[in-house]
Scaffold this motif. Structure first.
Motif, mmCIF file in Angstrom:
data_model
loop_
_atom_site.group_PDB
_atom_site.id
_atom_site.type_symbol
_atom_site.label_atom_id
_atom_site.label_comp_id
_atom_site.label_asym_id
_atom_site.label_seq_id
_atom_site.Cartn_x
_atom_site.Cartn_y
_atom_site.Cartn_z
ATOM 1 N N ALA A 174 -6.064 35.206 82.333
ATOM 2 C CA ALA A 174 -6.837 36.096 81.455
ATOM 3 C C ALA A 174 -6.094 36.361 80.155
ATOM 4 N N ARG A 175 -4.788 36.579 80.255
ATOM 5 C CA ARG A 175 -4.004 36.864 79.043
ATOM 6 C C ARG A 175 -3.956 35.648 78.112
ATOM 7 N N LEU A 176 -3.791 34.461 78.680
ATOM 8 C CA LEU A 176 -3.720 33.263 77.853
ATOM 9 C C LEU A 176 -5.066 32.946 77.218
ATOM 10 N N GLU A 177 -6.150 33.169 77.976
ATOM 11 C CA GLU A 177 -7.471 32.920 77.405
ATOM 12 C C GLU A 177 -7.785 33.906 76.283
ATOM 13 N N ILE A 225 -4.133 30.095 71.598
ATOM 14 C CA ILE A 225 -4.038 29.184 72.735
ATOM 15 C C ILE A 225 -5.413 28.721 73.200
ATOM 16 N N ASN A 226 -5.502 27.468 73.490
ATOM 17 C CA ASN A 226 -6.736 26.873 73.987
ATOM 18 C C ASN A 226 -6.528 26.473 75.443
ATOM 19 N N THR A 270 -12.997 25.565 78.201
ATOM 20 C CA THR A 270 -12.892 26.575 77.166
ATOM 21 C C THR A 270 -12.133 25.996 75.993
ATOM 22 N N THR A 271 -12.705 26.032 74.800
ATOM 23 C CA THR A 271 -12.026 25.503 73.635
ATOM 24 C C THR A 271 -11.941 26.563 72.554
ATOM 25 N N ALA A 272 -10.874 26.526 71.795
ATOM 26 C CA ALA A 272 -10.713 27.438 70.673
ATOM 27 C C ALA A 272 -11.046 26.696 69.401
ATOM 28 N N ALA A 273 -11.774 27.349 68.513
ATOM 29 C CA ALA A 273 -12.160 26.699 67.268
ATOM 30 C C ALA A 273 -11.846 27.622 66.100
ATOM 31 N N PRO A 274 -11.592 27.063 64.927
ATOM 32 C CA PRO A 274 -11.307 27.896 63.765
ATOM 33 C C PRO A 274 -12.487 28.807 63.454
#
Length: 373
Positions: A277-280, A285-286, A29-33
């Motif tokens: 679940a909360r962090l995702e 947060i990534n 799972t990655t977070a992107a702008p």
């Protein structure tokens, strides 16, 4: 609208249960702008960080490659040292300190040509003499096998010979199939012969006795508090992108999570499954899930007259509800094993997932002589 997302990495060691099977691992799972809406201006790219603050649950026990025998120590050793060969991220074995190598037809002698110009963190050039001194340290008859844990896995090593300044050969007492992955093992990382001679069994106990050829060099170590490494600018390969990594020892998982959320840490390892679940859901947060080499499993005492019966062990395995076990203990952080070793380990073979089948378990018990369970 300006993008205010903070990208933070969390390493999740996926725990795989041979006693319990579940669905296949989720993709990283990655977070992107986010993209700016029409007519709006997006924020300029954030300036890359040069220092990473990393929160860990346990400090390194030793930075002596021959001694370290836990994942926390190995993680630091991997930054400080190199081996003759190494694993790529996909498990492929490639050259590391070795520029090339060949093996005799009988499979007994491995000859390695080293890269020239490789420097240790103290400025000394690596030569074949350092490889010989590193290996003979644990090969010696009087080597302390209880301390130098690598001795046990290299008992097939018979001799190490220096052929010239940059060429060394290793001979085994019989052909050894997993020789290549063995030479990737961090326990066989190459050390400075002079450092070995000077510090003996104190190698890796403090900064001055920890000298490798790796991407980073150690500059500070306060045991059970903080360890700092800095980029080694004379590294023989592609240089590290980070200038510094600060590793902070925070034993309590909840404290590590709080420090991450407060911005005191850039990255943590291991956190309670209930926080996933909360962090995702936190856009700052990534969460990256990466399969690990470890497995949760049953270890049967086969010296027991009942457990020594293969049919009984098979019955137990088929009786277990793996989905319930994994969801109850490691929700979102585990997946099925399909063999005695995990998929990221060299030599893995997929034997298929074992599903719960209580009727088959009863049948196996009956065949074993226990019709009533």
């Amino acid at each position: 609208m300006k993008n205010k997302r903070i990208i933070v990495l969390i390493v999740v060691l996926a725990m795989m249960a041979s006693m319990a099977a579940c669905s296949s691992p989720s993709a990283p799972t990655t977070a992107a702008p986010t993209t700016a809406a029409p007519g709006e201006t997006s924020a300029p790219p954030a300036e890359a960080k040069t220092t990473l603050v990393y929160g860990v649950s346990t400090d390194a026990a030793s930075l002596d490659p021959h001694v370290q025998n836990d994942s926390h120590s190995e993680q630091i050793v991997a930054m400080l040292y190199n081996t003759l060969l190494k694993f790529e991220a996909d498990g492929t074995i490639v050259n590391d300190l070795a520029e090339s190598y060949d093996v005799t037809d009988d499979g007994l002698t491995w000859t390695f040509k080293l890269h020239e110009g490789v420097k240790f963190h103290n400025g000394k050039e690596l030569t074949a003499e350092d490889v010989k001194a590193t290996y003979e340290r644990f090969m010696a008859d009087d080597a302390d096998a209880a301390r130098l844990v690598v001795k046990e896995i290299t008992r097939m090593f018979e001799s190490v010979e220096v052929l010239d300044k940059y060429t060394v050969s290793i001979t085994t007492n019989e052909p050894y199939g997993p020789m290549m992955p063995l030479l990737c093992n961090r326990s066989l990382a190459i050390m400075d012969a002079d450092v070995i001679a000077q510090y003996g069994y104190q190698v890796g106990d403090f900064v001055e006795s920890t000298v490798g050829t790796g991407l980073f060099k150690i500059v500070s170590w306060k045991k059970d508090e903080e360890l700092i490494v800095e980029r080694f600018d004379d590294y023989f390969g592609e240089p590290a992108k980070l200038e510094k990594i600060i590793v902070r020892h925070i034993p309590e998982a909840a404290s590590r999570v709080i420090a991450l959320e407060n911005g005191e840490l850039d990255m943590i390892n291991q956190f309670p499954a209930e926080d996933l679940a909360r962090l995702e859901a936190d856009s700052r947060i990534n969460v990256i899930k990466s399969p690990g080499v470890g497995a949760r499993l049953f270890r049967f005492g086969c010296n027991d007259p009942i457990m020594s019966n293969t049919l009984v062990r098979q019955a137990i395995i088929h009786a277990i509800d793996r989905d319930e076990v994994i969801e109850g203990l490691f929700p979102g952080l585990s997946y099925a094993t399909t063999g005695p070793i995990t998929p990221v380990v060299w030599g893995y073979h997929n034997f298929g997932e074992i599903k719960q089948d209580q009727e088959k378990a009863k049948q196996l018990l009956a065949e074993a002589g226990y019709p009533n369970g």
